[in-house]
Design a protein around this motif. Structure first.
Motif, PDB file in Angstrom:
ATOM      1  N   MET A  62       6.029  55.464  75.372  1.00  0.00           N
ATOM      2  CA  MET A  62       7.308  55.094  74.820  1.00  0.00           C
ATOM      3  C   MET A  62       7.705  56.117  73.761  1.00  0.00           C
ATOM      4  N   LYS A  63       8.988  56.490  73.769  1.00  0.00           N
ATOM      5  CA  LYS A  63       9.510  57.420  72.772  1.00  0.00           C
ATOM      6  C   LYS A  63      10.568  56.695  71.952  1.00  0.00           C
ATOM      7  N   THR A  64      10.584  56.973  70.646  1.00  0.00           N
ATOM      8  CA  THR A  64      11.523  56.331  69.738  1.00  0.00           C
ATOM      9  C   THR A  64      12.276  57.379  68.953  1.00  0.00           C
ATOM     10  N   CYS A  65      13.563  57.113  68.702  1.00  0.00           N
ATOM     11  CA  CYS A  65      14.336  57.996  67.842  1.00  0.00           C
ATOM     12  C   CYS A  65      15.293  57.171  66.998  1.00  0.00           C
ATOM     13  N   VAL A  66      15.626  57.711  65.850  1.00  0.00           N
ATOM     14  CA  VAL A  66      16.584  57.099  64.940  1.00  0.00           C
ATOM     15  C   VAL A  66      17.618  58.158  64.579  1.00  0.00           C
ATOM     16  N   VAL A  67      18.899  57.817  64.693  1.00  0.00           N
ATOM     17  CA  VAL A  67      19.978  58.738  64.377  1.00  0.00           C
ATOM     18  C   VAL A  67      20.971  58.009  63.475  1.00  0.00           C
ATOM     19  N   THR A  68      21.414  58.675  62.414  1.00  0.00           N
ATOM     20  CA  THR A  68      22.434  58.126  61.527  1.00  0.00           C
ATOM     21  C   THR A  68      23.654  59.023  61.565  1.00  0.00           C
ATOM     22  N   GLU A  69      24.813  58.421  61.735  1.00  0.00           N
ATOM     23  CA  GLU A  69      26.083  59.149  61.786  1.00  0.00           C
ATOM     24  C   GLU A  69      27.078  58.472  60.854  1.00  0.00           C
ATOM     25  N   ASN A  70      28.006  59.247  60.332  1.00  0.00           N
ATOM     26  CA  ASN A  70      29.063  58.714  59.485  1.00  0.00           C
ATOM     27  C   ASN A  70      30.405  58.902  60.174  1.00  0.00           C
ATOM     28  N   PHE A  71      31.265  57.897  60.058  1.00  0.00           N
ATOM     29  CA  PHE A  71      32.596  57.912  60.657  1.00  0.00           C
ATOM     30  C   PHE A  71      33.616  57.574  59.585  1.00  0.00           C
ATOM     31  N   SER A  72      34.757  58.217  59.637  1.00  0.00           N
ATOM     32  CA  SER A  72      35.804  57.967  58.645  1.00  0.00           C
ATOM     33  C   SER A  72      36.807  56.958  59.195  1.00  0.00           C
ATOM     34  N   CYS A  73      36.301  55.774  59.562  1.00  0.00           N
ATOM     35  CA  CYS A  73      37.142  54.679  60.027  1.00  0.00           C
ATOM     36  C   CYS A  73      36.414  53.361  59.775  1.00  0.00           C
ATOM     37  N   ASP A  74      37.102  52.279  59.990  1.00  0.00           N
ATOM     38  CA  ASP A  74      36.583  50.937  59.759  1.00  0.00           C
ATOM     39  C   ASP A  74      35.425  50.607  60.708  1.00  0.00           C
ATOM     40  N   PRO A  75      34.405  49.857  60.251  1.00  0.00           N
ATOM     41  CA  PRO A  75      33.293  49.468  61.137  1.00  0.00           C
ATOM     42  C   PRO A  75      33.744  48.693  62.370  1.00  0.00           C
ATOM     43  N   SER A  76      34.825  47.916  62.254  1.00  0.00           N
ATOM     44  CA  SER A  76      35.314  47.146  63.411  1.00  0.00           C
ATOM     45  C   SER A  76      35.719  48.060  64.557  1.00  0.00           C
ATOM     46  N   LYS A  77      36.317  49.188  64.236  1.00  0.00           N
ATOM     47  CA  LYS A  77      36.738  50.138  65.270  1.00  0.00           C
ATOM     48  C   LYS A  77      35.528  50.785  65.940  1.00  0.00           C
ATOM     49  N   VAL A  78      34.529  51.173  65.146  1.00  0.00           N
ATOM     50  CA  VAL A  78      33.303  51.762  65.703  1.00  0.00           C
ATOM     51  C   VAL A  78      32.615  50.738  66.598  1.00  0.00           C
ATOM     52  N   TRP A  79      32.492  49.494  66.126  1.00  0.00           N
ATOM     53  CA  TRP A  79      31.841  48.431  66.888  1.00  0.00           C
ATOM     54  C   TRP A  79      32.575  48.191  68.210  1.00  0.00           C
ATOM     55  N   LEU A  80      33.906  48.167  68.177  1.00  0.00           N
ATOM     56  CA  LEU A  80      34.698  47.952  69.380  1.00  0.00           C
ATOM     57  C   LEU A  80      34.416  49.035  70.421  1.00  0.00           C
ATOM     58  N   TYR A  81      34.395  50.281  70.002  1.00  0.00           N
ATOM     59  CA  TYR A  81      34.117  51.371  70.932  1.00  0.00           C
ATOM     60  C   TYR A  81      32.688  51.294  71.472  1.00  0.00           C
ATOM     61  N   LEU A  82      31.732  50.944  70.626  1.00  0.00           N
ATOM     62  CA  LEU A  82      30.339  50.835  71.088  1.00  0.00           C
ATOM     63  C   LEU A  82      30.185  49.766  72.165  1.00  0.00           C
ATOM     64  N   THR A  83      30.976  48.701  72.081  1.00  0.00           N
ATOM     65  CA  THR A  83      30.831  47.600  73.032  1.00  0.00           C
ATOM     66  C   THR A  83      31.760  47.720  74.237  1.00  0.00           C
ATOM     67  N   LYS A  84      32.666  48.687  74.238  1.00  0.00           N
ATOM     68  CA  LYS A  84      33.593  48.896  75.358  1.00  0.00           C
ATOM     69  C   LYS A  84      33.544  50.360  75.788  1.00  0.00           C
ATOM     70  N   PRO A  85      32.622  50.725  76.679  1.00  0.00           N
ATOM     71  CA  PRO A  85      32.426  52.132  77.029  1.00  0.00           C
ATOM     72  C   PRO A  85      33.592  52.796  77.752  1.00  0.00           C
ATOM     73  N   THR A  86      34.519  52.016  78.313  1.00  0.00           N
ATOM     74  CA  THR A  86      35.649  52.630  79.010  1.00  0.00           C
ATOM     75  C   THR A  86      36.924  52.619  78.171  1.00  0.00           C
ATOM     76  N   LEU A  87      36.868  52.128  76.939  1.00  0.00           N
ATOM     77  CA  LEU A  87      38.031  52.087  76.059  1.00  0.00           C
ATOM     78  C   LEU A  87      38.530  53.505  75.801  1.00  0.00           C
ATOM     79  N   ASN A  88      39.754  53.771  76.205  1.00  0.00           N
ATOM     80  CA  ASN A  88      40.367  55.101  76.077  1.00  0.00           C
ATOM     81  C   ASN A  88      39.514  56.212  76.696  1.00  0.00           C
ATOM     82  N   GLY A  89      38.637  55.861  77.638  1.00  0.00           N
ATOM     83  CA  GLY A  89      37.817  56.843  78.343  1.00  0.00           C
ATOM     84  C   GLY A  89      36.852  57.609  77.450  1.00  0.00           C
ATOM     85  N   TRP A  90      36.387  56.984  76.362  1.00  0.00           N
ATOM     86  CA  TRP A  90      35.548  57.719  75.406  1.00  0.00           C
ATOM     87  C   TRP A  90      34.189  58.099  75.971  1.00  0.00           C
ATOM     88  N   ARG A  91      33.600  57.249  76.813  1.00  0.00           N
ATOM     89  CA  ARG A  91      32.318  57.600  77.450  1.00  0.00           C
ATOM     90  C   ARG A  91      32.629  58.346  78.731  1.00  0.00           C
TER      91      ARG A  91
END
Length: 126
Positions: free
Chosen positions: A1-30
């Motif tokens: 098993m391999k493990t990794c931890v990554v931290t990123e900063n975004f200049s927007c509200d957490p709700s927007k980041v959470w929405l994109y993380l849970t909707k992979p086809t939203l605005n074709g981001w993935r």
């Protein structure tokens, strides 16, 4: 098993980041996801990728907009993913942890995670 931890900063509200993380086809981001479907109230998700593969995920925690955790399976590759979002207003810190089994000797889960976070940065413009 391999493990990794990554931290990123975004200049927007957490709700927007959470929405994109849970909707992979939203605005074709993935760019690697052709389509996806949710079932069981959003607890089970199936992503169909542009390369023909499929990833099945079962969320064990979905606390909007603070955290999410899931178990995933893509062929012989399986593991867990956890995201914790901190901040508010116009700033979000995202800490992701991924544990992966079955990638082989030379695969790098951190690279896979970083590719997705780069796509997220591009989509959010943050």
């Amino acid at each position: 098993m391999k493990t990794c931890v990554v931290t990123e900063n975004f200049s927007c509200d957490p709700s927007k980041v959470w929405l994109y993380l849970t909707k992979p086809t939203l605005n074709g981001w993935r760019k690697d996801v052709r389509d996806y479907e949710e079932s069981n109230g959003g607890r089970r998700v199936v992503e169909r990728h542009t390369d023909g593969s499929t990833t099945e995920m079962e969320f064990t925690r979905r606390e909007k907009p603070r955290s999410l955790s899931c178990n995933f399976q893509n062929g012989k590759v399986s593991g867990t993913f956890t995201a914790i979002l901190l901040g508010g207003g116009d700033s979000t810190s995202l800490e992701c942890t991924m544990e992966v089994k079955g990638l082989g000797l030379f695969a790098k889960p951190q690279k896979l995670l970083q590719e997705r976070l780069t796509m997220l940065h591009n989509a959010l413009g943050a």
